[in-house]
Structures are given as C-alpha cells and as structure tokens.
Design an enzyme around this catalytic site. Structure first.
Site, PDB file in Angstrom:
ATOM      1  N   TYR A   1      -9.525  -3.792 -11.978  1.00 46.32           N
ATOM      2  CA  TYR A   1      -8.915  -2.020 -11.147  1.00 46.32           C
ATOM      3  C   TYR A   1      -7.637  -1.102 -10.937  1.00 46.32           C
ATOM      4  CZ  TYR A   1      -6.985  -3.883  -6.648  1.00 46.32           C
ATOM      5  OH  TYR A   1      -5.930  -4.410  -5.145  1.00 46.32           O
TER       6      TYR A   1
ATOM      7  N   CYS B   1       0.779  -1.242   0.219  1.00 44.36           N
ATOM      8  CA  CYS B   1      -0.168  -0.339   0.192  1.00 44.36           C
ATOM      9  C   CYS B   1       0.732   1.612  -0.106  1.00 44.36           C
ATOM     10  CB  CYS B   1      -0.862   0.263   1.385  1.00 44.36           C
ATOM     11  SG  CYS B   1      -1.956   1.554   1.044  1.00 44.36           S
TER      12      CYS B   1
ATOM     13  N   CYS C   1      -1.412   1.759  -2.700  1.00 40.96           N
ATOM     14  CA  CYS C   1      -2.428   2.396  -2.841  1.00 40.96           C
ATOM     15  C   CYS C   1      -1.973   4.008  -3.561  1.00 40.96           C
ATOM     16  CB  CYS C   1      -2.865   2.492  -2.031  1.00 40.96           C
ATOM     17  SG  CYS C   1      -3.591   0.972  -1.145  1.00 40.96           S
TER      18      CYS C   1
ATOM     19  N   LYS D   1      -0.195   5.127  -5.858  1.00 38.13           N
ATOM     20  CA  LYS D   1      -1.091   4.904  -7.365  1.00 38.13           C
ATOM     21  C   LYS D   1      -1.706   6.901  -7.274  1.00 38.13           C
ATOM     22  CE  LYS D   1      -5.042   3.271  -6.404  1.00 38.13           C
ATOM     23  NZ  LYS D   1      -5.467   1.717  -5.867  1.00 38.13           N
TER      24      LYS D   1
ATOM     25  N   GLU E   1      -7.069   1.980 -13.962  1.00 34.98           N
ATOM     26  CA  GLU E   1      -6.827   2.777 -13.195  1.00 34.98           C
ATOM     27  C   GLU E   1      -5.202   3.439 -14.047  1.00 34.98           C
ATOM     28  OE1 GLU E   1      -8.217   2.603  -8.479  1.00 34.98           O
ATOM     29  OE2 GLU E   1      -5.829   1.358  -9.214  1.00 34.98           O
TER      30      GLU E   1
ATOM     31  N   HIS F   1     -27.313  21.386  -1.472  1.00 35.57           N
ATOM     32  CA  HIS F   1     -26.977  21.698  -3.092  1.00 35.57           C
ATOM     33  C   HIS F   1     -26.730  23.002  -3.032  1.00 35.57           C
ATOM     34  CE1 HIS F   1     -29.677  22.813  -6.721  1.00 35.57           C
ATOM     35  NE2 HIS F   1     -30.015  23.718  -6.398  1.00 35.57           N
TER      36      HIS F   1
ATOM     37  N   GLU G   1     -26.545  15.682  -4.010  1.00 38.36           N
ATOM     38  CA  GLU G   1     -27.684  15.094  -3.606  1.00 38.36           C
ATOM     39  C   GLU G   1     -28.761  14.453  -4.465  1.00 38.36           C
ATOM     40  OE1 GLU G   1     -29.870  18.704  -5.101  1.00 38.36           O
ATOM     41  OE2 GLU G   1     -27.955  19.783  -5.734  1.00 38.36           O
TER      42      GLU G   1
END
Length: 485
Positions: free
Chosen positions: A179, A44, A49, A52, A183, A468, A473
């Site tokens: 992934y 990681c 992670c 990356k 990625e 908003h 939302e």
C-alpha cells in the site's frame, strides 16, 4: 510510597505510547514518564498517515481544473509548487507535535527527549546517562522502513525521506507493490512526477481482494504510472555520462517517459543525482530518484530486550500475549513494534487495553478481528473483513459485486470506474467482507465496517433504503449474486 521512580515508563512517543501514557496518568493517577528520541507523534503524525494524507489531497487537485471546465467553469490548471506545499506541511506537523507534547504535559506525564534502553526488568537507561525505575515498562517504539540488501541501496530513499525532499524529482522509480508503494505512486503521479513502479509479484496489493487489486492496478496504469509486475531491481549505481547520453548497454528501455536524459545538467555535473538501475528482465533505465517501499521492521535493535528475557520474533518483533504482555511480566509492548496489525488506530486501542488491564485491574484483550482499513490510492480502496479468496477457503460464499462509472467523473468525460463488493456466507448469510474502490472509499468503509462488525446479514443490507443518487447506494441495491465461490 513505591520503591520505583514511576508506576509506568513508556518508551516511544507515537500514537499508541502517548495515548497509554496520558490515560494512565490522567485517569488512574499513575506516575508516568515517557521517553522519545525523535519527534513526538511518531510515524503516523510525523512521517506517515498525516503528511501522506495531506500529500494525497494535494495530488488530487491535478484533475480539478479539467473537471471544472466540463462542468462549465473557466479554469486553467497551474503548476504544483512543492516548496510552498512542503513549507505549509512542515508547519502543520510542528503544530501537531506541539499538541502531543501539550497532551502529555497536561496529563501530568514526565517526558524525556532521549533514547531509552532497558537494563533490567524494572530499569531504563536514557541516552542522557540517567537511570530510572518503573513498576511497569511499555515499549511502543513502532517500526522503520527498510532497504533491500543490494549494493548501493543507500542511493535510494525510503518513505521517511519523501517528505523532506528539497524538490520533487522529474522521474522516480518506486520499488514495491504494497500500500505504501501504490499510494506514493499515485501521489507523485498526481503531482506531475513521471512514475515507474517495479513489483516482483504478479499483482500489486498482495493480501487484499483480487478483484479490487485488479481495478486499482488498471486505474494506476490509465493515469500514466508505468507499472511493471514480475519485475525487481538487481543493480543500481550513480548514472555515468554514457548512461545519461543513452550510450550504455540496454539503456532507457522500460517503456515509460523518464527524465530528459541528456537535458538539465551539463555533462559531468550532478553526478550524484540520476541513478542507473537494472531490472530482473535485463532492461535498464535512469531515474532522478529511486524510492524503496520494500517493507518495514520493528524498532527493537539495541534496546536491551533480549538481554532481559523479552522474546523477539523472526522479524525482530516483540512477542506478546493477548494482553500485550511480554515474557517478562513487568514489560509490555503495543503497536507496530509487535507486528500484529500495523495501523495507528489499532496501536491506540492496544494502549487503552493495556491501561485497562494493568491500571484498572480489568484484563482486556485487544480485538484484532474485522478491522476496517483504507488504501489511499487513486481511486481509494476501503476494505473490512475477508477477501473473496480468503472467504472461499473457509466456506461456501456468494459474491455480490458491481463496477461502474460514477456520475461525477462520467459527466466530466473521464473513464474512471468504481467497485462495490460484498462477500456473503451462504450458510449464515452474514456479510464476511465489504470492499469498495471509489473516491472517498475510506469514508464509506468506516460506516460499512460498523455493520460488518455487528454481524449484519445480506438481508440486513437489503432492508436498508438507498441514498440516491450516490455511489454507495449500490452497497444496498445489489440483489442478485454475481457468482458463488
């Protein structure tokens, strides 16, 4: 006094192993040691992670100048300096590794910069020649990327290598559709690399929600990534002079702008650079680099595990029970080496549960249900719970889904689309899954994951007042089901 050198010996200095070691030492008073034969921080922090995500950030600046002009700013897009970025990246990884070492030292953990193998149920042997005993052994050695079993696969790179490239290639072929592949296709495309991607399946990101997969695939293509599904590599070798001049059979026909084939290097030079590949559809092409994102395997080779009775699964993963205990009572395993849910926060949770079970006498199984996660494509994909397809196999569901152009990018004239989706049980009204494809979807899904984990119903979402104007939302304003499944 114990008959063992340590109460706990941890093999592996990644996120899970470090957390278990320092908590056991600092909070329970256990005598703990840890061995790591590479850099502290593991996949990681050092090769996953963290670097990356920093590359994701770097790649996203490619669109800033264009968008800024649409908002009235005078700004020109410059060139990306890989060398400058990589220097700063390496400095940050060095800093983080130092933090991990300090955490262990301050917790009172003895560390060994060495490879450890298990010799018996309570003994580890280090590559330095030392043998040490422990009442409990915790294996947290993670996983590693693998190459496909084809000739010359060593010409390609894997995810561990991408951070150490001396310079970015002008063109790259990425093999895979998971992934990691998607990625890095987005990252490198954003950094100016001409990206082609082969995936043997019908659609990328297998196992995720089908509607989300389709939107991400379309977005990747719109950004200029030459994505070829139903396609795999069958042959690769160093490019010849004929390949570089376009004279070889079937050359340069994948429908994407590649490296200027006859350009930078004189004939006969840089022979180890460009790579010729042939695809399953019979077409071929030349690329500056080939990147295999074709899966990962647990790091269990030559560790002495099976010799002492630890059971391994089909992929080489360590088989454990719900308390992370192996077939040998004194040996436990956590993280990617067990191939349960291969995510850093999960490994950390497993490490904490191990300490709770073994050193606090409170048997604590790890909860692997409803884990939020994110895929850092462009746009990002945040997901928690069941996909529409998975849920429909279990029970009758209602689907609430919307896709639209977000205000920020629409104003700038971009065609980007986002998606918000809830999968709802018809019977219980619980939200079984939430899927978001949008900028910063990872940030959104962390918060949505709390509600889904708590068992929130669609009506709970409906009762929540919208913020908003935001993209998110839409999660609480979808009143009518799009469809049933």
């Amino acid at each position: 006094m114990s008959d063992f050198d340590y109460d706990l010996f941890v093999i592996g200095g990644g996120s899970g192993g470090v957390r278990a070691a320092r908590v056991a030492a600092s909070e329970t008073g256990a005598r703990v040691a840890l061995a790591e034969d590479d850099r502290y921080g593991g996949t990681c922090v050092i090769r996953g992670c963290v670097p990356k995500k920093l590359m994701v950030f770097a790649s996203e600046f490619a669109e800033v100048a264009e968008d800024a002009r649409a908002y009235g700013w005078s700004m020109d897009r410059g060139d990306f300096d890989w060398s400058a970025f990589r220097t700063r990246l390496n400095g940050e990884l060095d800093r983080l590794e130092g933090v991990y070492r300090s955490l262990l030292k301050n917790a009172g953990v003895t560390t060994y910069d060495a490879r450890a193998v298990i010799r018996d149920t309570h003994t580890v042997e280090l590559s330095t020649g030392e043998s040490l005993t422990a009442k409990h052994i915790l294996v947290a050695t993670g996983g590693r990327p693998v190459r496909p079993d084809i000739p010359n696969a060593d010409l390609g790179i894997v995810s561990d290598d991408i951070f150490h490239l001396p310079e970015l290639p002008k063109s790259i072929l990425i093999i895979g559709g998971g992934y990691i592949a998607c990625e890095f296709a987005c990252i490198l495309n954003g950094m100016g690399v001409e990206v082609t991607q082969y995936y043997r399946g019908a659609q990328v990101l297998r196992g995720f929600d089908e509607e989300a997969r389709g939107l991400i695939s379309d977005a990747m293509k719109e950004r200029g990534i030459a994505l070829h599904t139903g396609t795999d590599i069958v042959e690769m070798r160093c490019a010849t002079d004929d390949d570089l001049s376009g004279k070889s059979d079937g050359a340069i026909s994948m429908g994407t702008p590649m490296h200027e084939i006859a350009g930078d290097a004189p004939q006969g030079e840089n022979r180890d650079g460009p790579i010729w590949v042939k695809a399953t559809n019979g077409q071929s092409g030349v690329f500056d680099a080939v990147f295999f994102a074709t899966g990962r395997s647990p790091n269990t080779v030559d560790m002495g595990l099976e010799e002492v009775g630890v059971k391994l699964g089909r992929k080489g993963e360590i088989v454990v029970d719900e308390y992370s205990q192996t077939a040998i009572p004194s040996i436990y395993a956590i993280g990617d080496v067990t191939d349960r849910v291969n995510l850093t926060p999960v490994a950390i949770r497993e490490g904490m549960a191990f300490v709770e079970t073994v050193f606090r006498g409170n048997p604590t199984p790890v909860d692997h249900e409803l884990i939020p996660s994110a895929v850092f494509t462009q746009p990002e994909f945040g997901t928690v719970g069941l996909s529409e397809e998975q849920a429909a196999e279990q029970e009758a569901v209602e689907i609430y889904s919307t896709s639209f152009r977000p205000m920020q990018s629409a104003f700038a004239g971009r065609s980007d689309r986002v998606m918000m989706k809830l999968v709802v049980s018809k019977e219980s009204r619980k939200v079984l899954g939430c899927h978001i494809v949008a900028p910063n979807a990872g940030e959104m899904i962390q918060l949505a994951g709390i509600a889904v984990k708590m068992g929130a119903t669609k009506e709970d979402f409906d009762r929540t007042v919208a913020v908003h104007p935001t993209m998110s939302e839409e999660i609480v304003t979808m009143r009518k089901a799009t469809r049933t499944a």
